[in-house]
Design an enzyme around this catalytic site. Sequence first.
Site, PDB file in Angstrom:
ATOM      1  N   HIS A   1      28.623  46.639 115.814  1.00  0.00           N
ATOM      2  CA  HIS A   1      28.227  46.748 114.409  1.00  0.00           C
ATOM      3  C   HIS A   1      27.074  45.804 114.117  1.00  0.00           C
ATOM      4  O   HIS A   1      27.017  44.682 114.598  1.00  0.00           O
ATOM      5  CB  HIS A   1      29.396  46.474 113.465  1.00  0.00           C
TER       6      HIS A   1
ATOM      7  N   ASN B   1      26.815  40.211 116.210  1.00  0.00           N
ATOM      8  CA  ASN B   1      27.637  39.285 116.977  1.00  0.00           C
ATOM      9  C   ASN B   1      28.145  40.005 118.215  1.00  0.00           C
ATOM     10  O   ASN B   1      28.607  41.149 118.128  1.00  0.00           O
ATOM     11  CB  ASN B   1      28.809  38.787 116.128  1.00  0.00           C
TER      12      ASN B   1
ATOM     13  N   VAL C   1      35.430  42.245 115.660  1.00  0.00           N
ATOM     14  CA  VAL C   1      35.829  43.651 115.782  1.00  0.00           C
ATOM     15  C   VAL C   1      35.108  44.252 116.990  1.00  0.00           C
ATOM     16  O   VAL C   1      33.867  44.313 117.011  1.00  0.00           O
ATOM     17  CB  VAL C   1      35.475  44.447 114.507  1.00  0.00           C
TER      18      VAL C   1
HETATM   19  P1  AMP Z   1      32.208  40.391 113.427  1.00  0.00           P
HETATM   20  O1  AMP Z   1      32.750  39.001 113.272  1.00  0.00           O
HETATM   21  O2  AMP Z   1      30.730  40.415 113.696  1.00  0.00           O
HETATM   22  O3  AMP Z   1      33.003  41.194 114.438  1.00  0.00           O
HETATM   23  O4  AMP Z   1      32.352  41.074 112.008  1.00  0.00           O
HETATM   24  C1  AMP Z   1      33.435  41.886 111.648  1.00  0.00           C
HETATM   25  C2  AMP Z   1      33.259  42.206 110.193  1.00  0.00           C
HETATM   26  O5  AMP Z   1      34.084  43.307 109.866  1.00  0.00           O
HETATM   27  C3  AMP Z   1      33.644  41.067 109.240  1.00  0.00           C
HETATM   28  O6  AMP Z   1      32.514  40.710 108.438  1.00  0.00           O
HETATM   29  C4  AMP Z   1      34.780  41.679 108.417  1.00  0.00           C
HETATM   30  O7  AMP Z   1      34.759  41.254 107.068  1.00  0.00           O
HETATM   31  C5  AMP Z   1      34.496  43.155 108.543  1.00  0.00           C
HETATM   32  N1  AMP Z   1      35.646  44.034 108.364  1.00  0.00           N
HETATM   33  C6  AMP Z   1      36.866  43.929 108.939  1.00  0.00           C
HETATM   34  N2  AMP Z   1      37.662  44.938 108.552  1.00  0.00           N
HETATM   35  C7  AMP Z   1      36.926  45.714 107.705  1.00  0.00           C
HETATM   36  C8  AMP Z   1      37.191  46.912 106.957  1.00  0.00           C
HETATM   37  N3  AMP Z   1      38.383  47.545 107.003  1.00  0.00           N
HETATM   38  N4  AMP Z   1      36.195  47.408 106.180  1.00  0.00           N
HETATM   39  C9  AMP Z   1      35.000  46.792 106.115  1.00  0.00           C
HETATM   40  N5  AMP Z   1      34.681  45.671 106.804  1.00  0.00           N
HETATM   41  C10 AMP Z   1      35.641  45.133 107.585  1.00  0.00           C
END
Ligand code: AMP
Length: 116
Positions: free
Chosen positions: A99, A86, A95
Amino acid sequence: MSDCLFCKIVDGRIPTSKVYEDELILAFKDIQPQRPVHILVIPKKHITSLATVDAGDAEILGRMLVKANEIAVAEGSPNGFRAIINTGEVGQQEVPHLHLHIVGGPDPVGPMLKRL
Ligand code: AMP
Ligand code: ZN
């Protein structure tokens, strides 16, 4: 970046369930898995998103993709997976540290996008 969530995971300031690590990348379990296998692969260096990469990041980006299948198989997705990055506001990236989502499991993950 001291206030970045995933940089804190890289630094060990936030605990995580690590599944793979080398000198360039880290992979860990998503905290809110959307399929039986849901792994995030991140660069150890802070890169905000695919919208901010440059040619100097090619080795890191390549490593993320080259390792994806190995990680998926090791985590229980032996017959393929979906890779999702994303990006930015339109991609609804939550985030702001690049990733790669690896989503999979024993069963097919479902349609790629919901129809609008
Ligand atoms: P995105 O919407 O592509 O930015 O995905 C962010 C992802 O980070 C989501 O699937 C969340 O569940 C994951 N996430 C957020 N905080 C953490 C954390 N502390 N450890 C592992 N995954 C996380
Ligand atoms: Zn970061």
